[in-house]
Design a protein around this motif. Structure first.
Motif, PDB file in Angstrom:
ATOM      1  N   VAL A 138      14.228  14.154   4.780  1.00  0.00           N
ATOM      2  CA  VAL A 138      12.867  13.782   4.387  1.00  0.00           C
ATOM      3  C   VAL A 138      12.864  12.653   3.356  1.00  0.00           C
ATOM      4  O   VAL A 138      12.215  11.610   3.564  1.00  0.00           O
ATOM      5  N   ALA A 139      13.572  12.836   2.253  1.00  0.00           N
ATOM      6  CA  ALA A 139      13.535  11.834   1.183  1.00  0.00           C
ATOM      7  C   ALA A 139      14.020  10.457   1.645  1.00  0.00           C
ATOM      8  O   ALA A 139      13.341   9.450   1.387  1.00  0.00           O
ATOM      9  N   PRO A 140      15.152  10.340   2.339  1.00  0.00           N
ATOM     10  CA  PRO A 140      15.588   9.001   2.768  1.00  0.00           C
ATOM     11  C   PRO A 140      14.623   8.320   3.725  1.00  0.00           C
ATOM     12  O   PRO A 140      14.436   7.100   3.662  1.00  0.00           O
ATOM     13  N   GLN A 141      13.997   9.074   4.621  1.00  0.00           N
ATOM     14  CA  GLN A 141      13.117   8.448   5.608  1.00  0.00           C
ATOM     15  C   GLN A 141      11.758   8.062   5.036  1.00  0.00           C
ATOM     16  O   GLN A 141      11.022   7.288   5.661  1.00  0.00           O
ATOM     17  N   LYS A 142      11.423   8.552   3.870  1.00  0.00           N
ATOM     18  CA  LYS A 142      10.175   8.113   3.222  1.00  0.00           C
ATOM     19  C   LYS A 142      10.235   6.644   2.838  1.00  0.00           C
ATOM     20  O   LYS A 142       9.206   6.009   2.586  1.00  0.00           O
ATOM     21  N   ARG A 143      11.441   6.081   2.846  1.00  0.00           N
ATOM     22  CA  ARG A 143      11.591   4.652   2.534  1.00  0.00           C
ATOM     23  C   ARG A 143      10.784   3.793   3.504  1.00  0.00           C
ATOM     24  O   ARG A 143      10.286   2.725   3.136  1.00  0.00           O
ATOM     25  N   LEU A 144      10.646   4.265   4.757  1.00  0.00           N
ATOM     26  CA  LEU A 144       9.895   3.497   5.748  1.00  0.00           C
ATOM     27  C   LEU A 144       8.404   3.468   5.400  1.00  0.00           C
ATOM     28  O   LEU A 144       7.735   2.453   5.603  1.00  0.00           O
ATOM     29  N   VAL A 145       7.899   4.581   4.893  1.00  0.00           N
ATOM     30  CA  VAL A 145       6.501   4.619   4.466  1.00  0.00           C
ATOM     31  C   VAL A 145       6.283   3.691   3.277  1.00  0.00           C
ATOM     32  O   VAL A 145       5.305   2.935   3.227  1.00  0.00           O
ATOM     33  N   VAL A 146       7.208   3.728   2.331  1.00  0.00           N
ATOM     34  CA  VAL A 146       7.116   2.854   1.160  1.00  0.00           C
ATOM     35  C   VAL A 146       7.125   1.389   1.596  1.00  0.00           C
ATOM     36  O   VAL A 146       6.323   0.574   1.130  1.00  0.00           O
ATOM     37  N   LEU A 147       8.029   1.052   2.513  1.00  0.00           N
ATOM     38  CA  LEU A 147       8.133  -0.324   2.989  1.00  0.00           C
ATOM     39  C   LEU A 147       6.865  -0.753   3.731  1.00  0.00           C
ATOM     40  O   LEU A 147       6.323  -1.837   3.493  1.00  0.00           O
ATOM     41  N   GLY A 148       6.387   0.092   4.642  1.00  0.00           N
ATOM     42  CA  GLY A 148       5.182  -0.250   5.403  1.00  0.00           C
ATOM     43  C   GLY A 148       3.967  -0.401   4.516  1.00  0.00           C
ATOM     44  O   GLY A 148       3.142  -1.312   4.710  1.00  0.00           O
ATOM     45  N   ARG A 149       3.850   0.474   3.538  1.00  0.00           N
ATOM     46  CA  ARG A 149       2.713   0.409   2.615  1.00  0.00           C
ATOM     47  C   ARG A 149       2.788  -0.866   1.764  1.00  0.00           C
ATOM     48  O   ARG A 149       1.768  -1.527   1.528  1.00  0.00           O
ATOM     49  N   HIS A 150       3.984  -1.209   1.319  1.00  0.00           N
ATOM     50  CA  HIS A 150       4.164  -2.428   0.522  1.00  0.00           C
ATOM     51  C   HIS A 150       3.766  -3.665   1.322  1.00  0.00           C
ATOM     52  O   HIS A 150       3.065  -4.556   0.819  1.00  0.00           O
ATOM     53  N   ARG A 151       4.180  -3.735   2.579  1.00  0.00           N
ATOM     54  CA  ARG A 151       3.819  -4.874   3.421  1.00  0.00           C
ATOM     55  C   ARG A 151       2.309  -4.962   3.610  1.00  0.00           C
ATOM     56  O   ARG A 151       1.724  -6.051   3.550  1.00  0.00           O
ATOM     57  N   ALA A 152       1.678  -3.812   3.842  1.00  0.00           N
ATOM     58  CA  ALA A 152       0.226  -3.802   4.059  1.00  0.00           C
ATOM     59  C   ALA A 152      -0.516  -4.237   2.807  1.00  0.00           C
ATOM     60  O   ALA A 152      -1.539  -4.934   2.892  1.00  0.00           O
TER      61      ALA A 152
END
Length: 223
Positions: A138-152
């Motif tokens: 769970v914790a490592p894959q949250k990086r994708l949410v962080v990245l997508g949110r940052h781009r948006a």
């Protein structure tokens, strides 16, 4: 690659003595675990079988992963870390649709599907294993949410709200991962392009918007 395979496998936390761990042996063991899951399933998988396939001694496997659950968990975590990415497609909507389908394709692989169902079932009776699931997957894959949110945010598709960003990331991850896993592993239905599109519309526009006339119309993307 995740720190799970090389860092948290086995008992973890204790000071290791003797020769350093071999990254090549770790990779071979995790690969052999995934292959054995496909061929034998959870019930037929043994540490001895994994050791034989990886070309290492059984004691080598046990030194790194004392239990089958921990070994299988790290094998799936490594698979996700190695293969799940979030390409920049120019819009939040396109990014979400893409990662939903990529995540679903990985989860639908026989080794991942078998492993996740078994480990989650085991973790309902084992609090320590449940914690490891959170740490390894769970914790490592949250990086994708962080990245997508940052781009948006950079594109102006989102604005920074007053709430806790960490709590927002947690919620987004739970919604996406929960929906995909339920669709595949509980309902047994496919996650195809159409489903990913409709899911993304609900996620980004909300239930009220999707229930209104013309809700199926896709707004112009921010580029």
């Amino acid at each position: 690659m995740s720190g799970t395979a090389a860092g948290t496998g086995g008992t973890g936390g204790g000071r290791r003595t003797g020769r350093p761990r071999s990254a090549a042996a770790d990779r071979a063991i995790l690969h052999a675990t995934r292959a054995a899951l496909v061929d034998l399933g959870w019930g037929g998988l043994t540490m001895g079988e994994v050791a034989a396939r990886a070309g290492v001694a059984k004691t080598t496997v046990y030194r790194r992963w004392p239990t089958k659950s921990e070994l299988v968990l790290d094998a799936v975590a490594a698979l996700l870390d190695e293969e799940l990415e979030l390409p920049d497609l120019g819009s939040l909507r396109a990014d979400v649709e893409c990662v939903v389908q990529r995540f679903a394709a990985l989860i639908d692989r026989p080794e991942a599907k078998t492993a996740l169902m078994a480990v989650v079932a085991e973790s309902t009776r084992d609090a320590a294993l449940r914690q490891r699931v959170r740490q390894a997957i769970v914790a490592p894959q949250k990086r994708l949410v962080v990245l997508g949110r940052h781009r948006a945010l950079e594109r102006g598709e989102l604005t920074e709200g007053p709430g806790d960003p960490g709590a927002t990331v947690d919620l987004i991850f739970d919604v996406i991962a929960g929906a995909v896993i339920h669709r595949l592993l509980v309902s047994g239905e496919p996650v195809d392009g159409e489903w990913a599109r409709r899911f993304t519309t609900v996620l980004l526009d909300g239930l009220v918007a999707t229930a209104s006339p013309g809700a199926g119309h896709r707004p112009e993307e921010h580029r």
